[in-house]
Design a protein around this motif. Structure first.
Motif, mmCIF file in Angstrom:
data_model
loop_
_atom_site.group_PDB
_atom_site.id
_atom_site.type_symbol
_atom_site.label_atom_id
_atom_site.label_comp_id
_atom_site.label_asym_id
_atom_site.label_seq_id
_atom_site.Cartn_x
_atom_site.Cartn_y
_atom_site.Cartn_z
ATOM 1 N N GLN A 7 -16.802 -42.468 -0.773
ATOM 2 C CA GLN A 7 -16.250 -42.719 0.552
ATOM 3 C C GLN A 7 -14.838 -43.284 0.447
ATOM 4 O O GLN A 7 -14.595 -44.200 -0.342
ATOM 5 N N VAL A 8 -13.925 -42.728 1.249
ATOM 6 C CA VAL A 8 -12.545 -43.209 1.259
ATOM 7 C C VAL A 8 -12.005 -43.234 2.684
ATOM 8 O O VAL A 8 -12.331 -42.379 3.495
ATOM 9 N N SER A 9 -11.183 -44.227 2.963
ATOM 10 C CA SER A 9 -10.406 -44.236 4.201
ATOM 11 C C SER A 9 -9.260 -43.240 4.011
ATOM 12 O O SER A 9 -9.026 -42.748 2.899
ATOM 13 N N ILE A 10 -8.497 -43.010 5.037
ATOM 14 C CA ILE A 10 -7.347 -42.102 4.929
ATOM 15 C C ILE A 10 -6.345 -42.642 3.913
ATOM 16 O O ILE A 10 -5.844 -41.896 3.060
ATOM 17 N N ASN A 11 -6.053 -43.937 3.969
ATOM 18 C CA ASN A 11 -5.116 -44.532 3.012
ATOM 19 C C ASN A 11 -5.650 -44.482 1.586
ATOM 20 O O ASN A 11 -4.899 -44.217 0.642
ATOM 21 N N ALA A 12 -6.932 -44.734 1.424
ATOM 22 C CA ALA A 12 -7.532 -44.686 0.090
ATOM 23 C C ALA A 12 -7.528 -43.254 -0.444
ATOM 24 O O ALA A 12 -7.301 -43.034 -1.638
ATOM 25 N N GLU A 13 -7.750 -42.283 0.425
ATOM 26 C CA GLU A 13 -7.703 -40.878 -0.002
ATOM 27 C C GLU A 13 -6.301 -40.526 -0.501
ATOM 28 O O GLU A 13 -6.140 -39.885 -1.552
ATOM 29 N N PHE A 47 -14.243 -46.970 -0.654
ATOM 30 C CA PHE A 47 -12.951 -47.640 -0.613
ATOM 31 C C PHE A 47 -12.381 -47.616 0.792
ATOM 32 O O PHE A 47 -12.211 -46.556 1.378
ATOM 33 N N ASP A 48 -12.069 -48.800 1.310
ATOM 34 C CA ASP A 48 -11.394 -48.890 2.598
ATOM 35 C C ASP A 48 -9.973 -49.410 2.360
ATOM 36 O O ASP A 48 -9.538 -49.519 1.217
ATOM 37 N N ASP A 49 -9.277 -49.734 3.427
ATOM 38 C CA ASP A 49 -7.875 -50.135 3.304
ATOM 39 C C ASP A 49 -7.679 -51.507 2.666
ATOM 40 O O ASP A 49 -6.564 -51.876 2.323
ATOM 41 N N GLU A 50 -8.744 -52.266 2.508
ATOM 42 C CA GLU A 50 -8.637 -53.588 1.891
ATOM 43 C C GLU A 50 -9.363 -53.646 0.555
ATOM 44 O O GLU A 50 -9.664 -54.716 0.047
ATOM 45 N N SER A 51 -9.596 -52.517 0.000
ATOM 46 C CA SER A 51 -10.352 -52.406 -1.236
ATOM 47 C C SER A 51 -9.534 -52.832 -2.449
ATOM 48 O O SER A 51 -8.304 -52.836 -2.434
ATOM 49 N N LEU A 52 -10.235 -53.137 -3.520
ATOM 50 C CA LEU A 52 -9.575 -53.476 -4.776
ATOM 51 C C LEU A 52 -8.922 -52.257 -5.428
ATOM 52 O O LEU A 52 -8.204 -52.406 -6.417
ATOM 53 N N LEU A 53 -9.156 -51.092 -4.871
ATOM 54 C CA LEU A 53 -8.508 -49.880 -5.365
ATOM 55 C C LEU A 53 -7.001 -50.077 -5.446
ATOM 56 O O LEU A 53 -6.354 -49.622 -6.386
ATOM 57 N N PHE A 54 -6.455 -50.785 -4.485
ATOM 58 C CA PHE A 54 -5.004 -50.946 -4.375
ATOM 59 C C PHE A 54 -4.433 -52.047 -5.279
ATOM 60 O O PHE A 54 -3.235 -52.288 -5.241
ATOM 61 N N MET A 56 -4.185 -52.002 -8.478
ATOM 62 C CA MET A 56 -3.486 -51.417 -9.628
ATOM 63 C C MET A 56 -2.631 -50.244 -9.158
ATOM 64 O O MET A 56 -2.933 -49.626 -8.142
ATOM 65 N N LEU A 57 -1.607 -49.941 -9.913
ATOM 66 C CA LEU A 57 -0.758 -48.796 -9.616
ATOM 67 C C LEU A 57 -1.486 -47.487 -9.953
ATOM 68 O O LEU A 57 -2.348 -47.474 -10.841
ATOM 69 N N PRO A 58 -1.144 -46.394 -9.277
ATOM 70 C CA PRO A 58 -1.778 -45.105 -9.597
ATOM 71 C C PRO A 58 -1.666 -44.752 -11.090
ATOM 72 O O PRO A 58 -2.613 -44.220 -11.675
ATOM 73 N N GLU A 59 -0.539 -45.061 -11.714
ATOM 74 C CA GLU A 59 -0.374 -44.778 -13.147
ATOM 75 C C GLU A 59 -1.382 -45.568 -13.991
ATOM 76 O O GLU A 59 -1.917 -45.069 -14.989
ATOM 77 N N GLU A 60 -1.650 -46.805 -13.597
ATOM 78 C CA GLU A 60 -2.624 -47.623 -14.326
ATOM 79 C C GLU A 60 -4.031 -47.052 -14.176
ATOM 80 O O GLU A 60 -4.778 -46.950 -15.151
ATOM 81 N N TRP A 61 -4.399 -46.660 -12.948
ATOM 82 C CA TRP A 61 -5.702 -46.039 -12.734
ATOM 83 C C TRP A 61 -5.813 -44.742 -13.528
ATOM 84 O O TRP A 61 -6.851 -44.461 -14.130
ATOM 85 N N ALA A 62 -4.747 -43.957 -13.529
ATOM 86 C CA ALA A 62 -4.760 -42.686 -14.255
ATOM 87 C C ALA A 62 -5.088 -42.921 -15.729
ATOM 88 O O ALA A 62 -5.931 -42.219 -16.305
ATOM 89 N N ASN A 63 -4.462 -43.907 -16.332
ATOM 90 C CA ASN A 63 -4.728 -44.224 -17.737
ATOM 91 C C ASN A 63 -6.143 -44.749 -17.946
ATOM 92 O O ASN A 63 -6.819 -44.355 -18.898
#
Length: 90
Positions: A7-13, A47-54, A56-63
Motif C-alpha cells: 500500500q502506498v499514498s500518492i507521494n509514497a508511490e 506507506f503513507d505521507d508520514e512513513s519512515l520510507l522518507f 532515507m534518500l532514494p539512492e540509499e534505498w536503491a543500494n
C-alpha cells in the motif's frame, strides 16, 4: 491495477518510483527487475505521507534493496559487493 505489491499514498508511490529510477541508473538493470526487487523488499508493507520510507534518500534505498540491508554497502568498494538475487516482474 497498482504496480506495487504494498500500500502506498500518492507521494509514497512517487518516492518508490524514484527508488526504481535510481536502481536502473546505478546498477544498469531493467525497470522490471528494479520493480521486482522493490516489491519483494516491501511486500505487505503500507506507506503513507508520514512513513519512515522518507527517512532515507532514494539512492540509499536503491543500494539497500539491491545489496541487502546488512550489506554495509556504504563501507565497501562496489567490486566487493554482491547483489541479492533478481526477482524480475513478469
Amino acid at each position: 491495477m497498482n504496480k506495487y505489491h504494498f500500500q502506498v499514498s500518492i507521494n509514497a508511490e512517487q518516492y518508490c518510483d524514484e527508488v526504481i529510477n535510481e536502481m536502473v541508473k546505478l546498477f544498469n538493470i531493467s525497470n522490471n527487475e528494479a520493480l521486482g526487487r522493490v516489491n519483494r523488499h516491501w511486500a505487505g508493507k503500507s506507506f503513507d505521507d508520514e512513513s519512515l520510507l522518507f527517512h532515507m534518500l532514494p539512492e540509499e534505498w536503491a543500494n539497500d534493496i539491491y545489496y541487502g540491508l546488512n550489506s554495509f554497502w556504504w563501507k565497501k568498494e562496489k567490486k566487493d559487493l554482491i547483489p541479492l538475487p533478481s526477482n524480475e516482474e513478469i
